[in-house]
Design an enzyme around this catalytic site. Structure first.
Site, mmCIF file in Angstrom:
data_model
loop_
_atom_site.group_PDB
_atom_site.id
_atom_site.type_symbol
_atom_site.label_atom_id
_atom_site.label_comp_id
_atom_site.label_asym_id
_atom_site.label_seq_id
_atom_site.Cartn_x
_atom_site.Cartn_y
_atom_site.Cartn_z
ATOM 1 N N HIS A 490 19.786 45.768 -65.514
ATOM 2 C CA HIS A 490 18.982 45.987 -66.027
ATOM 3 C C HIS A 490 18.287 47.087 -65.380
ATOM 4 O O HIS A 490 17.146 47.284 -65.584
ATOM 5 C CB HIS A 490 17.507 45.081 -66.508
ATOM 6 C CG HIS A 490 16.956 45.021 -67.446
ATOM 7 N ND1 HIS A 490 17.098 46.422 -68.487
ATOM 8 C CD2 HIS A 490 16.877 44.068 -69.052
ATOM 9 C CE1 HIS A 490 16.354 45.499 -69.594
ATOM 10 N NE2 HIS A 490 16.419 44.634 -69.706
ATOM 11 N N ASP A 494 18.022 50.588 -69.921
ATOM 12 C CA ASP A 494 17.014 49.084 -70.313
ATOM 13 C C ASP A 494 17.986 49.126 -71.622
ATOM 14 O O ASP A 494 18.857 49.548 -71.675
ATOM 15 C CB ASP A 494 16.275 50.162 -70.594
ATOM 16 C CG ASP A 494 15.548 51.066 -69.535
ATOM 17 O OD1 ASP A 494 15.038 50.048 -68.889
ATOM 18 O OD2 ASP A 494 14.038 52.114 -69.985
#
Length: 519
Positions: A490, A494
């Protein structure tokens, strides 16, 4: 006068700090040429033949087969410039420290070979003196090697003794289990005087127990009672093995480790079943099984732990109709001729689709460097694929996938898979990946949330393709459906980027013609 030079275990690849000696290819007194392989070692990633950069006469070897050695430790010593005499001494003293002229001679005669770490002038991490010969110590038993992780001991057939041959005074003892070594040591049994009943002469617990029951022959001099070195080796009969309720061990698959504690557990479980059948309370079913996290299993454990510690991963998944992809593969293979080579596999098609998706979403073809606080985005796409072998899980890497055709990807997948099963992959073929493709559908499962192959940023998972009810063109039909999952770091992107990547992969699976846009 000949200069005796020390050849140290070189750096064999990324992140490797030690290797296990599988098989010596030369003996003391042999004449070796520059770049001649002298030892076969097994790292956590591959089996490698290590070539010596010096030419001359081998004067000493360090480490027995089955023992682990750290990078930088001495492997052997070579007398450079020494005459190749037939009657070379069996052992020669190791040099205390090579002189500067010797290092210059080595630089002139060595090859500057391809393995990382050759030609370094730094002092070794540790030095070992050559152990004395058997004649020098007059029957004293050498200490057992500290490591009992000798998975490849049975493969060293050059050191297996014949039934009528005298016991060897040098070379490794064909014992894998530390329990067998301990039992022999406690009862004063000389393992070199035994001929094992296991595969390739492997000495088992039954062999040692039979030797204890037969009674050891005393040897002149003080110290523990041992079997006479000149006597013929003892062999345990099949009847003795049946007395213990154990069948002779079968041949182990390549790379497998035959563990004596596992055998004890099986015997204890069988005894417990007999006691329960007789209406008795079962006793403890033997010792517990303990397996060291070494070799490839240890490397996997380290990488998985590091990945979970450092990478904030997330997973998304989607079901896709793979019917058209299967039809396209069938049409491609139907048109394949002998000139075209092998038929295209589904894994090759998924690799081609992955490359197209990474070209559209390059954020996932990257890695994170937290020390510099930056994300490295790679121009080349090197896709690793998970392959299960007898030695464990390995991840060979297909390089420059973005520049390859589907046929080229397929051929490289076949080559790397064959080498992985044979255990002949080089460290370079197991490192440098930028993205991993995991086809866990071959295990008959639909989905997974895999751990990212550190230091990469993402992994695409492909489940099994099975017929399922599916709404196709407004009607319910039976279609071939696959579950796709993407586990990603992450920190590099996104959810929108990850979802877009996975959706593009699913579109290519459902409509392979979408790939024509990037051709």
């Amino acid at each position: 006068m000949a200069q005796v030079l020390e050849f140290m275990l070189p750096d064999l690849g990324e992140g490797l700090t030690e290797a296990e000696i599988v098989r010596w290819l030369v003996r003391v007194g042999d004449v070796v040429a520059v770049d001649q392989p002298v030892v076969e070692v097994e790292t956590a990633k591959a089996m490698v033949e290590v070539p010596c950069p010096y030419g001359g006469v081998v004067t000493a070897r360090f480490g027995e087969e089955g023992s682990e050695m750290p990078v930088g430790a001495p492997l052997l010593t070579v007398a450079v410039g020494a005459p190749a005499t037939v009657g070379a001494p069996a052992e020669a003293p190791a040099p205390q420290e090579p002189a500067e002229p010797a290092l210059r001679t080595a630089a002139e005669e060595s090859s500057g070979n391809v393995l990382v770490g050759y030609g370094t002038a730094a002092a070794p991490a540790r030095r070992r003196r050559l152990r004395p010969t058997r004649a020098a110590v007059q029957g004293q038993q050498p200490p057992a090697p500290a490591s009992a992780s000798s998975a490849a001991m049975a493969r060293a057939t050059g050191h297996v003794r014949e039934a009528a041959a005298p016991a060897r005074a040098d070379g490794p003892v064909p014992v894998i289990s530390p329990l067998v070594r301990k039992l022999a040591r406690e009862h004063g049994v000389e393992l070199r005087g035994l001929l094992g009943s296991g595969p390739d002469g492997l000495i088992t617990r039954a062999d040692v127990e039979s030797a204890i029951a037969a009674g050891p022959a005393p040897v002149a001099g003080s110290g523990p009672v041992t079997h006479e070195m000149g006597a013929a080796p003892l062999r345990t009969s099949d009847a003795a093995a049946e007395t213990r309720g154990a069948a002779p061990l079968g041949a182990a698959p390549p790379g497998a480790v035959a563990r004596e504690d596992d055998e004890l557990i099986r015997l204890g479980a069988a005894e417990a079943r007999r006691q329960v059948a007789a209406g008795q309370e079962p006793t403890r079913a033997g010792a517990e099984s303990r397996h060291s996290l070494t070799g490839i299993r240890g490397l996997v454990a380290d990488k998985m732990s590091r990945s979970r510690r450092e990478i904030p991963e997330a997973t998304c998944w989607v079901d896709a109709d793979a019917t058209e992809l299967l039809a396209a593969r069938t049409a491609m293979n139907a048109a394949t001729t002998e000139r075209d080579g092998q038929k295209v596999s589904l894994l090759a098609l998924f690799a081609r689709i992955t490359a197209a998706a990474l070209a559209r979403f390059p954020e996932l073809n990257s890695s994170v460097d937290m020390e510099k606080r930056e994300v490295r985005r790679f121009a080349d796409i090197h896709i690793g694929f998970a392959a299960q072998t007898d030695r464990g899980l390995v991840v060979p890497v297909v390089r420059h996938v973005q520049a390859r055709t589907t046929a080229s990807i397929n051929a490289e997948l076949i080559r790397l898979t064959e080498q992985a099963r044979a255990g002949t992959l080089t460290p370079g073929e197991l490192t440098g990946g930028t993205f991993t493709l995991n086809n866990y559908g071959v295990f008959g499962v639909d989905g997974s949330t895999p751990i990212i192959n550190h230091p990469e940023a993402a992994m695409l998972g492909v489940g099994r393709i099975v017929p399922k009810p599916w709404v196709h063109q407004g009607e319910l039909a039976v279609r071939h459906v696959v579950q796709l999952s993407l586990t990603f770091d992450h920190r590099v992107c996104d959810g929108g980027t990850a979802g877009g990547f996975l959706r593009h992969v699913a579109d290519c699976v459902e409509q392979p013609a979408v790939l024509l846009r990037s051709v």
